[in-house]
Design a protein around this motif. Sequence first.
Motif, PDB file in Angstrom:
ATOM      1  N   ASN A   1       0.712  -0.876   0.228  1.00 65.53           N
ATOM      2  CA  ASN A   1       0.524   0.576   0.340  1.00 65.53           C
ATOM      3  C   ASN A   1       1.096   1.573  -0.159  1.00 65.53           C
ATOM      4  N   ARG A   2       2.183   0.986   0.611  1.00 63.54           N
ATOM      5  CA  ARG A   2       2.893   2.297   0.709  1.00 63.54           C
ATOM      6  C   ARG A   2       3.313   2.601  -0.603  1.00 63.54           C
ATOM      7  N   ALA A   3       3.618   1.411  -1.347  1.00 65.75           N
ATOM      8  CA  ALA A   3       4.252   1.372  -2.860  1.00 65.75           C
ATOM      9  C   ALA A   3       3.399   1.592  -3.607  1.00 65.75           C
ATOM     10  N   GLN A   4       2.272   1.654  -3.547  1.00 65.55           N
ATOM     11  CA  GLN A   4       0.738   2.605  -4.912  1.00 65.55           C
ATOM     12  C   GLN A   4       0.979   4.696  -4.187  1.00 65.55           C
ATOM     13  N   LEU A   5       1.237   4.487  -2.646  1.00 66.57           N
ATOM     14  CA  LEU A   5       1.660   5.749  -2.544  1.00 66.57           C
ATOM     15  C   LEU A   5       3.113   6.763  -3.114  1.00 66.57           C
TER      16      LEU A   5
ATOM     17  N   LEU B   1      -6.366   6.832  -9.048  1.00 69.26           N
ATOM     18  CA  LEU B   1      -6.063   5.779  -7.512  1.00 69.26           C
ATOM     19  C   LEU B   1      -6.932   4.819  -7.686  1.00 69.26           C
ATOM     20  N   ALA B   2      -5.847   3.986  -6.998  1.00 68.16           N
ATOM     21  CA  ALA B   2      -6.477   2.371  -7.106  1.00 68.16           C
ATOM     22  C   ALA B   2      -7.245   1.985  -5.942  1.00 68.16           C
ATOM     23  N   GLY B   3      -7.758   0.810  -5.932  1.00 70.47           N
ATOM     24  CA  GLY B   3      -8.292   0.234  -4.753  1.00 70.47           C
ATOM     25  C   GLY B   3      -7.259  -0.316  -3.668  1.00 70.47           C
ATOM     26  N   TYR B   4      -7.369  -0.036  -2.672  1.00 69.84           N
ATOM     27  CA  TYR B   4      -6.292  -1.360  -2.164  1.00 69.84           C
ATOM     28  C   TYR B   4      -7.418  -1.908  -0.907  1.00 69.84           C
ATOM     29  N   PRO B   5      -6.353  -2.844   0.031  1.00 66.84           N
ATOM     30  CA  PRO B   5      -6.779  -3.645   0.701  1.00 66.84           C
ATOM     31  C   PRO B   5      -5.957  -2.952   2.278  1.00 66.84           C
TER      32      PRO B   5
ATOM     33  N   HIS C   1      -2.299  -0.097 -11.234  1.00 62.82           N
ATOM     34  CA  HIS C   1      -3.224  -1.111 -11.306  1.00 62.82           C
ATOM     35  C   HIS C   1      -3.768  -2.396 -12.146  1.00 62.82           C
ATOM     36  N   GLY C   2      -2.280  -3.428 -12.168  1.00 63.71           N
ATOM     37  CA  GLY C   2      -2.096  -4.435 -13.108  1.00 63.71           C
ATOM     38  C   GLY C   2      -0.903  -5.204 -12.085  1.00 63.71           C
ATOM     39  N   ALA C   3       0.641  -5.291 -11.919  1.00 63.68           N
ATOM     40  CA  ALA C   3       0.847  -6.085 -10.867  1.00 63.68           C
ATOM     41  C   ALA C   3       0.755  -5.669  -9.263  1.00 63.68           C
ATOM     42  N   LEU C   4       0.460  -4.433  -8.396  1.00 68.97           N
ATOM     43  CA  LEU C   4       0.806  -3.970  -7.597  1.00 68.97           C
ATOM     44  C   LEU C   4      -0.908  -4.995  -6.795  1.00 68.97           C
ATOM     45  N   ARG C   5      -1.860  -4.323  -7.927  1.00 65.91           N
ATOM     46  CA  ARG C   5      -3.357  -4.942  -6.939  1.00 65.91           C
ATOM     47  C   ARG C   5      -2.983  -6.595  -7.427  1.00 65.91           C
TER      48      ARG C   5
ATOM     49  N   PHE D   1       5.387   8.147 -17.156  1.00 65.27           N
ATOM     50  CA  PHE D   1       3.918   8.041 -16.668  1.00 65.27           C
ATOM     51  C   PHE D   1       3.196   6.861 -16.600  1.00 65.27           C
ATOM     52  N   VAL D   2       3.029   6.242 -18.017  1.00 64.10           N
ATOM     53  CA  VAL D   2       2.061   4.794 -17.976  1.00 64.10           C
ATOM     54  C   VAL D   2       2.712   3.642 -17.452  1.00 64.10           C
ATOM     55  N   ALA D   3       3.971   3.875 -17.076  1.00 59.98           N
ATOM     56  CA  ALA D   3       4.590   2.658 -16.777  1.00 59.98           C
ATOM     57  C   ALA D   3       3.912   2.186 -14.824  1.00 59.98           C
ATOM     58  N   HIS D   4       3.990   3.642 -14.231  1.00 58.18           N
ATOM     59  CA  HIS D   4       3.968   3.583 -12.971  1.00 58.18           C
ATOM     60  C   HIS D   4       2.496   3.217 -12.872  1.00 58.18           C
TER      61      HIS D   4
END
Length: 436
Positions: free
Chosen positions: A71-75, A359-363, A154-158, A146-149
């Motif tokens: 989750n911190r990585a998403q930030l 912003l993406a959803g998060y657990p 929305h892909g690998a992190l989730r 920007f697109v890579a982030h």
Amino acid sequence: MAAIHSRRSQQGQVLVFGMLLVALLGLAWMRYFATGQVLAAKTRLVHGLDAAAYSGALTQARTLNFLSYLNRAQLAHQLAMAHLLTLGSWAHYGGTQAERLAQGNPPAYLIGMLFGADQGRAYLAASTAVGLRMQAGSTGELGRAFVAHESFIHGALRDLSDTLIRGLPQARLNAMRAVLAAHYPERSAGELQPVVSADRWSALLRWHVPDAALFSLVRDVARLYPFLEPRNYTARNAWMVEPRCPGMRHELRRRGTTVLDESGRWQAGDTESFHAVRSNQWIGCYYREYAMGWAWMPAQPGQAASADQVEGAPPDFSEQDFWRWVRSSAGWDLVGGQANPLAESYAMRDRQTWQSRGLAGYPDVTPAMGDQAASSFVVELDLTGADGQRIRARSAAESLFSRPERRTDGLDEAPNLFHPYWHARLAAPLAVLPGD
């Protein structure tokens, strides 16, 4: 002689009682030994199961802490996207300023004379930004980064977070089996099958859509970076320009912002304009704007940044006076305004949009779990002893949120998946097994 014979006839009677006593003692010892063996086996099972349960809770705690880091990585990726968008805006802004400098509209010497040598040199430095507008495009180097982030969030992190959550029960069970296998090297894996019950893992977490709490957190973190702060500055020349309005001065206005809008997307814009004091008999004193550089990176196509942006702003005012066009088409405040509306209109015309899903959803911890949220479970194991007697044991453990030290503001912190403060411990079983 009769007495002697009587005593001899009674000899050996004690031996019978002695033998009976020895037999009873033997039976008692055998019973005690069997009981001791059962107690030893039960103690060994309890110790092994406690170790296994603790290992399962430790696996949970590590998973929860890993989810917190994700989750911190998403930030971190969101902040990287904000920086890239700001860089894209600066690149576009630098490119347009280089074009205006080459046209001499306004000339660099005039800016230096009115607002100081530093401002003049800064304007002249725009000559090195020729061609940077390409970097602001979606296919430029900055746009691709920007697109890579965006794709990673929305892909690998989730996917990784989802895999960890769904795979935890099996990973926890594997950890407990490994501990039991080390504790019972003489037994086969088929005998060591702990059973988990009263498992609160599925109720502990849920996926959250981007909410007010996440928006607030991202904006708070963004404030830590000066590069993302508003880029606003106004320079004024020192002397009076027009006797009819002695308080008005020529102004050089630099404006720029990077913001997270209400859709959860970043947008950035940068403008600079020279506002020259003018006066005529029809409207008196006013500011005539000369756009020196502009850029706007909106969050979505077709979006408007401000009410001052208008479509169709002319590239020059050779055919119509600036103030007449403003009166008929824009309605800007040419006396008290503090923005760069003409440059903003050019920025809207030349806008570059980098597509984003926001912003993406998060657990995170289920709100209903409250401040005492913990992921507890009970584990049971049933084994057959050496004498064929079955022994059973039950243990329980939990993963709980506990800060290593109190917050500096003195407030209590609810369990969450943004701070990796999850720990493991044994807990009291929910019930006692019959016969325990």
